[in-house]
Design an enzyme around this catalytic site. Sequence first.
Site: not given
Ligand code: GLC
Length: 548
Positions: A206, A262
Site C-alpha cells: 500500500d 530469505e
Molecule cells: C491506498 C489504498 C486505499 C487506502 C489508502 C490509505 O491507496 O489503495 O484504499 O485508502 O492507501 O491506506
Amino acid sequence: MIERPWWQHAVTYEVYVRSFADASGDGVGDLEGVRQRLDYLEWLGVDAIWLTPFYRSPMADFGYDIVDHTDVDPLFGTLGDMDRLLADAHAHGIRVIVDYVPNHTSDRHPWFVESRSSRTNPKRDWYYWRDPRPGSSAASDGRPNNWLSLFGGPAWELDPATGQYYLHTFLKEQPDLNWRNPEVVRAMHEVARFWLGRGVDGFRIDVAAAVAKDPELRDNPLDPDPKPGQFGAEWLRQVHAHDFEHPDIVAMWQGFRRVLDEAEPPARVSIAEVASDDLVRWARYYGPQLDAVHMPFGFHLVRADWHAAWLRAAITRVEAAVPDGAWPNWVLGNHDQPRIATWAGPERARVAMLLLLTLRGTPTVYYGDELGMENVPIPPDRAQDPWELNEPGQGRDPARTPMRWTAGPNAGFAPATAEPWLPVGDARAGGDVEAQRRDPGSMLSFTRALLRLRRSDAALLDGAWSPLDAGDGVLAFTRAVPGRRVAVVLNLGADAASVALPSGGRVLLSTLGDGVRAGERVTRAARGGGPAAPLAAWEGLIVELDEP
Ligand code: GLC
C-alpha cells in the site's frame, strides 16, 4: 513457453474482501466467503488473488487502518479461516497475495497509543511528532509544514496532551510510521515474516511511495500549473516533492525485498502501489539490480483517454521505461478507481479487458470487472468512504459494491436476511455470475475465454510488444516469440474499421458475440494492399499471424 517466476505468467484478481462474498451473514464479505468461491475463481482461470486488508482494524479507512497486523478482524473471520483459505486456494492452484500497509497504522494501534502517551516514550520516534512552528499561537497556524492529507485537510493533527503534532498522510486516524527509525523497519519486517511463514505468496504494498519523506520535512512547493487529477483541489495545488518519494525510497524497498528473498521457497512476489506519473521515478522501484520490488503497479492507463494514438504512445513509453530484465505490470481498475465500464463506457469494457490481458506483463483484474460491473450510485445517507464524507464526490463506494453472483436477494452476495454494507445496485446493470455463465455471448464468457487463451499462448505470455500502424481510432500491436506472432487489434470507436496486418492469419478471439469469428481467416486483401482485419464498432480481435 519461457521458464519464468510464476508471477510473470500470472493473472492477479483483486478481491475486495468486504464485498466479495458474505458467509457469516452480517452484510460484510469475509475470508470464508472467499474460500467458498474458489471454485468460481478456478473456473474463471485466474492464477492469484490479492486480498485487501483483513487485519484487526477499527475500519476508519475500511481496514487500511490496522491495530493488529498479525490477526484477522472478527468481521472477516479468524486466523484459522485464513489458514483454511490459503490451503484451499493452493489446492485450487491459486496463489494468495495479501495487502501490506507500511506507511501508517491505526491511531489505536498499541504502537501509536504508546507513542502518543508522552514525549519521552521509547516509541515516540516511531511516528512523526513535531513541535508547533515557533511563534505560532493557535493550533491552526502551528502546523510544522504545509503538507496535506490525501483525504482532505492538513496532514498534521495536534495532540493536546503532549502539545505536539503528528503526521497523517491519510486520515487523522492513520498516523504515519517513521521508517527512518530502524526499530520500525524491524517491526514491519517481522509483520511480513509472519505472513510469509503462514504461506502467503506475496504482498501488495500500500502507498509504497509514501514511506520515504524528506528528512527535514520541508514545505512542498506550490504547483504553478496544477493539473486536474484524482485528488482534492488543495492537494493538487502542491508539488509533492517532500512528502513522497524521497530518493532513499529505493533502499527501503531493497530492505523489504531481502525479507522476501530469505523466505522459504516458493518465490514470493511484491507489487507496489506507486502512482508516479514520472516514469523514471516509477521505474526506480524495480531497484538498480532489480533488487527492490518485483513490480510497481502499472496505473498508466487508468482512466485513460481512449484514443488510439494516446494509448499507443503511453504503452510505448512504459515499455521503454521498464528496465532490462524487469517485468511490466498493468492495472485498469481497483478499489480506489471508478469502475472501468463506467469511465470507459460499457461498449469499451470488453476492449479494455482485451487490452489489459494482452499487454506484456502481469495484469490485475478487479473483482466484478469480468462481469462488466458498473459504478453503483450510493445515496448520500449510505455513503461509507471517509474520503466521501470529507470531500463529497471523491468517494470510492460506487466501485466497491457487492459482487453480483445471482439474480436473487442481495445478488447472492449475502444471505437474504442480511443488509449488505453497500447497496448491491440494480439487477439489470451488468447481470450476474449465474446468468452470464449460461450466456456464451456474455462479458464473463468472453473474459474466461480470453484467460484460457492467454494461459496457453506463448506469444501472449512472453512475446515482445510492438505497435502496428493503424488508422485513427484503432490500436493495434503484435506480441511475438520466436516462431509465433499474434496481432491484437482494438477498435476504440463507434464506426466499423479495417486494420492492415503484416500477414494473413486466423482469428483466435473476438470481443463480440460468442466468439463466432474464432477460426475466421484474415486474408482479405484491402483494396490495393495486403491483408486486413475488418472490425465492427468497438470490436477487438486477437489474430494468430501466418508469418511469425
Ligand atoms: C491506498 C489504498 C486505499 C487506502 C489508502 C490509505 O491507496 O489503495 O484504499 O485508502 O492507501 O491506506
